[in-house]
Design a protein around this motif. Structure first.
Motif, PDB file in Angstrom:
ATOM      1  N   ARG A  60      40.725  26.731  49.923  1.00  0.00           N
ATOM      2  CA  ARG A  60      40.982  26.318  48.727  1.00  0.00           C
ATOM      3  C   ARG A  60      39.677  27.223  47.708  1.00  0.00           C
ATOM      4  NH1 ARG A  60      38.532  23.584  44.905  1.00  0.00           N
ATOM      5  NH2 ARG A  60      37.248  22.354  46.156  1.00  0.00           N
ATOM      6  N   LEU A  61      38.586  27.090  48.429  1.00  0.00           N
ATOM      7  CA  LEU A  61      37.473  27.703  47.866  1.00  0.00           C
ATOM      8  C   LEU A  61      37.539  29.182  47.734  1.00  0.00           C
ATOM      9  CD1 LEU A  61      34.391  25.491  49.044  1.00  0.00           C
ATOM     10  CD2 LEU A  61      35.508  25.561  46.826  1.00  0.00           C
ATOM     11  N   THR A  62      38.309  29.616  48.928  1.00  0.00           N
ATOM     12  CA  THR A  62      38.332  31.127  49.019  1.00  0.00           C
ATOM     13  C   THR A  62      39.454  31.471  47.931  1.00  0.00           C
ATOM     14  OG1 THR A  62      37.751  31.195  51.287  1.00  0.00           O
ATOM     15  CG2 THR A  62      38.902  32.833  50.547  1.00  0.00           C
ATOM     16  N   ALA A  63      40.659  31.039  47.740  1.00  0.00           N
ATOM     17  CA  ALA A  63      41.489  31.218  46.734  1.00  0.00           C
ATOM     18  C   ALA A  63      40.729  31.124  45.420  1.00  0.00           C
ATOM     19  CB  ALA A  63      42.659  30.248  46.907  1.00  0.00           C
ATOM     20  N   ALA A  64      40.021  30.086  45.105  1.00  0.00           N
ATOM     21  CA  ALA A  64      39.545  29.942  43.750  1.00  0.00           C
ATOM     22  C   ALA A  64      38.522  31.140  43.861  1.00  0.00           C
ATOM     23  CB  ALA A  64      38.777  28.798  43.523  1.00  0.00           C
ATOM     24  N   ALA A  65      37.692  31.418  44.689  1.00  0.00           N
ATOM     25  CA  ALA A  65      36.785  32.524  44.470  1.00  0.00           C
ATOM     26  C   ALA A  65      37.645  33.967  44.437  1.00  0.00           C
ATOM     27  CB  ALA A  65      35.980  32.719  45.742  1.00  0.00           C
ATOM     28  N   HIS A  66      38.551  34.224  45.117  1.00  0.00           N
ATOM     29  CA  HIS A  66      39.494  35.248  44.828  1.00  0.00           C
ATOM     30  C   HIS A  66      39.934  35.332  43.478  1.00  0.00           C
ATOM     31  CE1 HIS A  66      39.284  37.005  48.796  1.00  0.00           C
ATOM     32  NE2 HIS A  66      39.779  35.986  49.408  1.00  0.00           N
ATOM     33  N   THR A  67      40.606  34.071  43.131  1.00  0.00           N
ATOM     34  CA  THR A  67      40.998  34.127  41.464  1.00  0.00           C
ATOM     35  C   THR A  67      39.935  34.405  40.499  1.00  0.00           C
ATOM     36  OG1 THR A  67      42.812  32.261  42.134  1.00  0.00           O
ATOM     37  CG2 THR A  67      42.081  32.680  40.106  1.00  0.00           C
ATOM     38  N   GLN A  68      38.735  33.927  40.705  1.00  0.00           N
ATOM     39  CA  GLN A  68      37.679  34.050  39.978  1.00  0.00           C
ATOM     40  C   GLN A  68      37.181  35.404  39.879  1.00  0.00           C
ATOM     41  OE1 GLN A  68      34.190  31.503  40.446  1.00  0.00           O
ATOM     42  NE2 GLN A  68      33.044  32.316  38.721  1.00  0.00           N
ATOM     43  N   ILE A  69      37.077  36.215  40.990  1.00  0.00           N
ATOM     44  CA  ILE A  69      36.950  37.662  41.256  1.00  0.00           C
ATOM     45  C   ILE A  69      37.557  38.451  40.520  1.00  0.00           C
ATOM     46  CG2 ILE A  69      36.671  39.412  43.122  1.00  0.00           C
ATOM     47  CD1 ILE A  69      35.417  37.377  44.791  1.00  0.00           C
ATOM     48  N   GLU A  70      39.195  37.946  40.761  1.00  0.00           N
ATOM     49  CA  GLU A  70      40.265  38.757  40.028  1.00  0.00           C
ATOM     50  C   GLU A  70      40.150  38.526  38.263  1.00  0.00           C
ATOM     51  OE1 GLU A  70      43.443  41.360  39.454  1.00  0.00           O
ATOM     52  OE2 GLU A  70      42.211  40.838  41.618  1.00  0.00           O
ATOM     53  N   ALA A  71      39.848  37.489  37.905  1.00  0.00           N
ATOM     54  CA  ALA A  71      39.666  37.258  36.343  1.00  0.00           C
ATOM     55  C   ALA A  71      38.373  38.032  36.065  1.00  0.00           C
ATOM     56  CB  ALA A  71      39.410  35.712  36.204  1.00  0.00           C
ATOM     57  N   GLU A  72      37.395  38.079  36.738  1.00  0.00           N
ATOM     58  CA  GLU A  72      36.182  38.832  36.451  1.00  0.00           C
ATOM     59  C   GLU A  72      36.483  40.248  36.462  1.00  0.00           C
ATOM     60  OE1 GLU A  72      32.860  37.358  38.635  1.00  0.00           O
ATOM     61  OE2 GLU A  72      32.835  35.652  37.676  1.00  0.00           O
ATOM     62  N   ARG A  73      37.189  40.617  37.389  1.00  0.00           N
ATOM     63  CA  ARG A  73      37.609  42.149  37.682  1.00  0.00           C
ATOM     64  C   ARG A  73      38.563  42.406  36.560  1.00  0.00           C
ATOM     65  NH1 ARG A  73      41.157  45.795  39.376  1.00  0.00           N
ATOM     66  NH2 ARG A  73      42.691  44.318  40.034  1.00  0.00           N
ATOM     67  N   GLN A  74      39.372  41.585  36.231  1.00  0.00           N
ATOM     68  CA  GLN A  74      40.259  42.196  35.205  1.00  0.00           C
ATOM     69  C   GLN A  74      39.373  42.132  33.805  1.00  0.00           C
ATOM     70  OE1 GLN A  74      43.260  42.932  34.905  1.00  0.00           O
ATOM     71  NE2 GLN A  74      43.675  43.123  36.878  1.00  0.00           N
ATOM     72  N   SER A  75      38.498  41.134  33.632  1.00  0.00           N
ATOM     73  CA  SER A  75      37.768  41.091  32.348  1.00  0.00           C
ATOM     74  C   SER A  75      36.900  42.338  32.351  1.00  0.00           C
ATOM     75  CB  SER A  75      36.816  39.876  32.429  1.00  0.00           C
ATOM     76  OG  SER A  75      35.886  39.742  31.256  1.00  0.00           O
ATOM     77  N   ALA A  76      36.192  42.646  33.535  1.00  0.00           N
ATOM     78  CA  ALA A  76      35.535  43.879  33.485  1.00  0.00           C
ATOM     79  C   ALA A  76      36.163  45.282  33.268  1.00  0.00           C
ATOM     80  CB  ALA A  76      34.742  43.899  35.051  1.00  0.00           C
ATOM     81  N   PHE A  77      37.448  45.059  33.721  1.00  0.00           N
ATOM     82  CA  PHE A  77      38.290  46.219  33.582  1.00  0.00           C
ATOM     83  C   PHE A  77      38.620  46.269  32.240  1.00  0.00           C
ATOM     84  CE2 PHE A  77      42.559  48.258  33.490  1.00  0.00           C
ATOM     85  CZ  PHE A  77      42.325  49.276  34.077  1.00  0.00           C
ATOM     86  N   VAL A  78      39.196  45.333  31.413  1.00  0.00           N
ATOM     87  CA  VAL A  78      39.270  45.515  30.074  1.00  0.00           C
ATOM     88  C   VAL A  78      38.014  45.853  29.377  1.00  0.00           C
ATOM     89  CG1 VAL A  78      39.902  44.075  28.077  1.00  0.00           C
ATOM     90  CG2 VAL A  78      41.333  43.786  30.132  1.00  0.00           C
ATOM     91  N   SER A  79      37.137  45.129  29.519  1.00  0.00           N
ATOM     92  CA  SER A  79      35.641  45.607  28.879  1.00  0.00           C
ATOM     93  C   SER A  79      35.673  47.069  29.166  1.00  0.00           C
ATOM     94  CB  SER A  79      34.849  44.702  29.191  1.00  0.00           C
ATOM     95  OG  SER A  79      33.360  44.973  28.912  1.00  0.00           O
ATOM     96  N   LEU A  80      35.389  47.487  30.283  1.00  0.00           N
ATOM     97  CA  LEU A  80      35.342  48.750  30.753  1.00  0.00           C
ATOM     98  C   LEU A  80      36.134  49.622  29.963  1.00  0.00           C
ATOM     99  CD1 LEU A  80      33.293  50.572  32.443  1.00  0.00           C
ATOM    100  CD2 LEU A  80      34.931  50.265  34.307  1.00  0.00           C
ATOM    101  N   ARG A  81      37.389  49.488  29.922  1.00  0.00           N
ATOM    102  CA  ARG A  81      38.303  50.124  29.344  1.00  0.00           C
ATOM    103  C   ARG A  81      38.111  50.511  28.129  1.00  0.00           C
ATOM    104  NH1 ARG A  81      44.498  49.791  30.515  1.00  0.00           N
ATOM    105  NH2 ARG A  81      45.125  51.847  30.257  1.00  0.00           N
ATOM    106  N   SER A  82      37.738  49.400  27.280  1.00  0.00           N
ATOM    107  CA  SER A  82      37.429  49.519  25.798  1.00  0.00           C
ATOM    108  C   SER A  82      35.950  50.219  25.533  1.00  0.00           C
ATOM    109  CB  SER A  82      37.448  48.080  25.183  1.00  0.00           C
ATOM    110  OG  SER A  82      36.176  47.244  25.672  1.00  0.00           O
ATOM    111  N   GLU A  83      35.009  50.178  26.409  1.00  0.00           N
ATOM    112  CA  GLU A  83      33.859  50.925  26.194  1.00  0.00           C
ATOM    113  C   GLU A  83      34.299  52.378  26.817  1.00  0.00           C
ATOM    114  OE1 GLU A  83      30.408  49.329  28.287  1.00  0.00           O
ATOM    115  OE2 GLU A  83      31.034  47.215  27.561  1.00  0.00           O
ATOM    116  N   VAL A  84      35.089  52.699  27.790  1.00  0.00           N
ATOM    117  CA  VAL A  84      35.317  54.004  28.246  1.00  0.00           C
ATOM    118  C   VAL A  84      36.132  54.788  27.218  1.00  0.00           C
ATOM    119  CG1 VAL A  84      36.563  55.408  29.926  1.00  0.00           C
ATOM    120  CG2 VAL A  84      35.155  53.644  30.754  1.00  0.00           C
ATOM    121  N   GLY A  85      36.895  53.718  26.395  1.00  0.00           N
ATOM    122  CA  GLY A  85      37.913  54.468  25.197  1.00  0.00           C
ATOM    123  C   GLY A  85      36.990  54.705  24.224  1.00  0.00           C
TER     124      GLY A  85
END
Length: 183
Positions: free
Chosen positions: A118-143
Motif C-alpha cells: 500500500r505504501l509503495t502504491a501510494a508512493a508510486h501514485t504520489q511520484i506519478e502525480a508529482e511527475r505529472q505536475s512537474a511535466f505540466v509545469s515544465l511544459r509551460s515553462e519550456v513553452g
C-alpha cells in the motif's frame, strides 16, 4: 524342751540334707495350691484380657495401616494419572501456542507486506502525480522559453496565445517522439 528336741533329733540318726521333712512337703504343697488357685482365678483372667486387648489393638492398627497403604497407593495411582494428563495438556497447550505464534507471525508478515504494498502504491501514485505536475509545469515553462526564444530568433513577439500554444505543443510532441525513437 530344747533338750528334748536335741535328743529327738539325735535319735533319728543322720539325715540326708537333700530330702526335706514330710511336714515341709505338706506346707509347701498347701502354699503352692493357694498360689496356684489365686493365679488361675485372679491373675490369669486379667492377663488373658490384657493380652486380648493388646492383640485387638495391634490387629486394629495393622488394619488401619493396611487401609492407609491402600489409600496411599490409590492416591499415587491417581496422582500419576493426573500428572500424565497435565503433561499431555501442557504439550497440547505448547503445540497450540506454537501454532498460534506461527499464525500471528504469518498474519503480521501478510499485514506488513500489504502495508508495504500500500505504501509503495501510494508512493508510486504520489511520484506519478508529482511527475505529472512537474511535466505540466515544465511544459509551460519550456513553452514560455521556447516562445521567447522563437520570438528572439524571428524578431517578432509571439503574443498570440493560441498560436504560441500550438507551436509549443508541436515542439514538445516532436521532442517526445524523438526520445521514444531513441529508446
Amino acid at each position: 524342751m530344747l533338750n528334748a528336741l536335741v535328743a529327738y533329733a539325735a535319735e533319728e540318726g543322720p539325715k540326708n540334707p537333700l530330702i526335706p521333712a514330710w511336714y515341709d512337703i505338706i506346707w509347701s504343697g498347701v502354699c503352692f495350691l493357694v498360689i496356684l488357685f489365686v493365679v488361675i482365678k485372679v491373675a490369669l483372667p486379667r492377663l488373658t484380657a490384657l493380652l486380648d486387648e493388646r492383640s485387638a489393638a495391634i490387629e486394629g492398627n495393622i488394619a488401619k495401616a493396611d487401609e492407609a497403604q491402600r489409600k496411599a497407593e490409590a492416591a499415587l495411582v491417581e496422582y500419576t494419572a493426573q500428572l500424565a494428563d497435565a503433561r499431555k495438556e501442557a504439550g497440547e497447550i505448547r503445540d497450540a501456542a506454537r501454532e498460534d505464534g506461527k499464525k500471528i507471525v504469518a498474519e503480521a508478515r501478510d499485514s506488513a507486506s500489504a502495508e508495504a504494498a500500500r505504501l509503495t502504491a501510494a508512493a508510486h501514485t504520489q511520484i506519478e502525480a508529482e511527475r505529472q505536475s512537474a511535466f505540466v509545469s515544465l511544459r509551460s515553462e519550456v513553452g514560455t522559453l521556447a516562445i521567447d526564444l522563437a520570438g528572439g530568433v524571428i524578431g517578432e513577439s509571439l503574443s498570440d496565445d493560441k498560436k504560441a500554444q500550438a507551436v509549443v505543443d508541436r515542439f514538445l510532441a516532436d521532442l517526445e517522439a524523438s526520445e521514444k525513437a531513441k529508446a
